[in-house]
Design an enzyme around this catalytic site. Structure first.
Site, PDB file in Angstrom:
ATOM      1  N   LYS A 173     -82.237 -10.994  23.661  1.00 27.15           N
ATOM      2  CA  LYS A 173     -82.179 -11.672  22.366  1.00 27.15           C
ATOM      3  C   LYS A 173     -82.790 -13.062  22.514  1.00 27.15           C
ATOM      4  CE  LYS A 173     -78.920 -14.224  20.797  1.00 27.15           C
ATOM      5  NZ  LYS A 173     -79.806 -15.350  20.380  1.00 27.15           N
ATOM      6  N   GLU A 248     -76.047 -20.009  32.735  1.00 26.10           N
ATOM      7  CA  GLU A 248     -76.473 -21.387  33.012  1.00 26.10           C
ATOM      8  C   GLU A 248     -76.198 -22.165  31.743  1.00 26.10           C
ATOM      9  OE1 GLU A 248     -78.693 -24.030  31.876  1.00 26.10           O
ATOM     10  OE2 GLU A 248     -80.477 -23.533  33.022  1.00 26.10           O
ATOM     11  N   CYS A 282     -81.918 -28.859  30.382  1.00 24.51           N
ATOM     12  CA  CYS A 282     -80.512 -28.866  30.797  1.00 24.51           C
ATOM     13  C   CYS A 282     -80.271 -29.763  31.997  1.00 24.51           C
ATOM     14  CB  CYS A 282     -80.059 -27.439  31.107  1.00 24.51           C
ATOM     15  SG  CYS A 282     -81.046 -26.621  32.377  1.00 24.51           S
ATOM     16  N   GLU A 381     -73.808 -33.835  25.986  1.00 27.19           N
ATOM     17  CA  GLU A 381     -75.182 -33.605  26.437  1.00 27.19           C
ATOM     18  C   GLU A 381     -76.135 -34.038  25.335  1.00 27.19           C
ATOM     19  OE1 GLU A 381     -77.779 -30.115  28.634  1.00 27.19           O
ATOM     20  OE2 GLU A 381     -76.158 -29.531  27.288  1.00 27.19           O
TER      21      GLU A 381
END
Length: 483
Positions: A173, A248, A282, A381
């Site tokens: 996906k 992750e 990330c 983040e």
């Protein structure tokens, strides 16, 4: 390319749909293509196709699967211009950066095909000498793979290589924000005649498709690149059956810069990671801790690099940074900046859209100082082009404590000329990766996090551990042959 609608790839066939999802280039606000949107029934068909393919695909030898991977790699390599253009358009990503995305897909297929050719069983000695014990590894089954939007082909590479090599059929996906390049790879799989069901690609309604795959009992494993919150949701939704997870997840990377460090090197790495891909990485450094003796000098060097970045969208120019993924991302980051400045932070450069921005998704490279550990911008983040220069926490022990003061544990950076200090910091930092005096990522190097930053690893031979189950075959020896 505008107006082209890409089909789903299910059971070896290219499949249309009643509805389509437009993909907008955030740099121009123009529609650059669309995808056939998977219905719930189409998602189920992809899962069923993968399940049906498992006996055949898993029964192939590693060498046979590697041959298919080689064929796919060659076909993808021949479509470089097309695939790079799709990434360039669907993200507004600079042309050179789109090339890095593309190269990682080739590297992954090549690397994991090499591993597939070398799968071996192992023997365990029987202490009593009465049995022969063989340990084999077998594919766990169907894999559901959810991709983040920030590196469309790189993220696909991280999942496609191990799945194909291990013999696990996969239902992929891609994010609805950047699905064009993944759908294009589905077309290439169709063109080479990849065995039906080995790879299936379905996109559209991210929430519906993700939940449909997660809640199905068909996948034996779910793998994700995304936020920690998304990872927790996938695990909750996947609890309909016993599944493996490889994830992750979010990061909040610290950078520790000591007085003996090479400040130019530190500034180069911080700027490259924070302004490359518009900070939507990330592993991008969120929190920079510098010893007092070099704090101002480091800040100046980072500001200089931020102000030198060429921002825009032009394939033929040396663009250093494109847009954020959409105007919502810019609004979120501007909210974090406003919250920080209201609490005493200072903007050294940036903080708003650059002049003559072609769309509302652009944010200038930004450097903030006087950031304290309790500010939202230091706790969350950022996922954008903002460098946070943290308030001084004190000496080495205090810097380490402040660096570890986060639920995230993906990547940390240390800059020092003292090898002993570097080793101390590496041991003390609770992160899955510690990069010392530089940065290096490659398909053969494991990439994963601790704490709330994930389960398992991407890249390297270690990634295959999640795609394989260990089987023990113990055979009793005849009495006259036992030791």
């Amino acid at each position: 390319m505008t107006g082209e609608t890409f089909p789903l790839y299910i059971a070896g066939r290219l499949v249309g749909a009643d509805t389509a999802v437009d993909v907008v280039n955030p740099a121009t606000d123009q529609i650059v293509g669309s995808i056939a949107a998977a219905s719930p029934e189409a998602v189920d068909a992809a899962l069923d196709a993968a399940a049906a393919a498992f006996p055949r695909w898993s029964a192939l030898s590693g060498a046979e699967r590697a041959e298919w991977m080689d064929r796919l790699r060659a076909a993808i390599a021949a479509k470089e211009e097309w695939l790079r253009t799709l990434v360039h358009l669907e993200m507004g990503k600079p042309w050179a950066a789109a090339g890095e995305d593309f190269s990682m897909l080739l590297d992954s297929l090549d690397y994991y095909a090499g591993l597939a050719r070398g799968f071996d069983s192992a023997l365990i000695e029987d202490r009593e000498g009465t049995h022969h014990h063989e340990i084999t590894r077998e594919p766990v089954g169907v894999v559901g793979a959810f991709l983040a939007w920030n590196f469309p082909l790189l993220n696909l590479a991280y999942k496609l290589g191990p799945a194909l090599a291990s013999g696990c059929p996969v239902v992929i996906k891609p994010s609805a924000k950047t699905p064009l390049s993944a759908y294009a790879v589905g077309q290439i799989c169709h063109e080479i005649g990849l065995p039906a069901g080995a790879v299936n690609i379905v996109g559209g309604d991210d929430a519906m498709i993700g939940d449909r795959i997660s809640s199905s009992p068909i996948p034996a494993m779910l793998t994700l690149i995304g936020s920690t919150a998304t990872g927790a949701h996938v695990m909750r939704t996947g609890a309909t059956s016993i599944k493996r997870y490889s994830m992750e997840l979010g990061g909040n990377a610290p950078v520790l810069v000591f007085a003996d460090a090479d400040l130019d090197l530190a500034a180069d790495v911080i700027a490259a990671l924070k302004f490359g891909n518009s900070g939507q990485i990330c592993v991008a450094p969120n929190r920079v801790f510098a010893e007092e003796a070099v704090r101002d000098a480091l800040a100046q060097k980072i500001v200089e690099r931020a102000q030198a970045v060429i921002v825009g969208f032009d394939r033929n120019a040396a663009i250093g940074m494109g847009p954020l993924i959409d105007r919502g991302a810019r609004a979120r980051i501007e909210g974090l900046i406003a919250d920080a400045t209201a609490a005493g932070a200072e903007i050294l450069t940036g903080g708003a859209a650059p002049e003559a921005s072609p769309s509302d998704a652009f944010l200038a490279p930004t450097v903030l100082r006087h950031i304290s550990g309790d500010m939202r911008i230091a706790r969350e983040e950022v996922f954008g082009p903002v460098v946070n220069l943290m308030e001084p926490p004190g000496g080495e022990d205090e810097m380490l404590a402040a660096a570890n003061d986060t639920d995230a544990g993906l990547t940390a950076y240390v800059f020092t000329a003292d090898p002993a200090r570097a080793r101390r910091c590496a041991r003390a930092l609770r992160f899955g990766e510690v990069q010392i005096n530089g940065v290096k990522y490659a398909i053969n190097l494991p990439h994963g996090g601790l704490k709330q930053s994930g389960i398992g690893v991407d890249c390297s031979h270690l990634a295959l551990d999640d795609y394989f189950a260990v089987k023990r075959i113990s055979t009793a020896l005849a009495p006259d042959t036992a030791a």
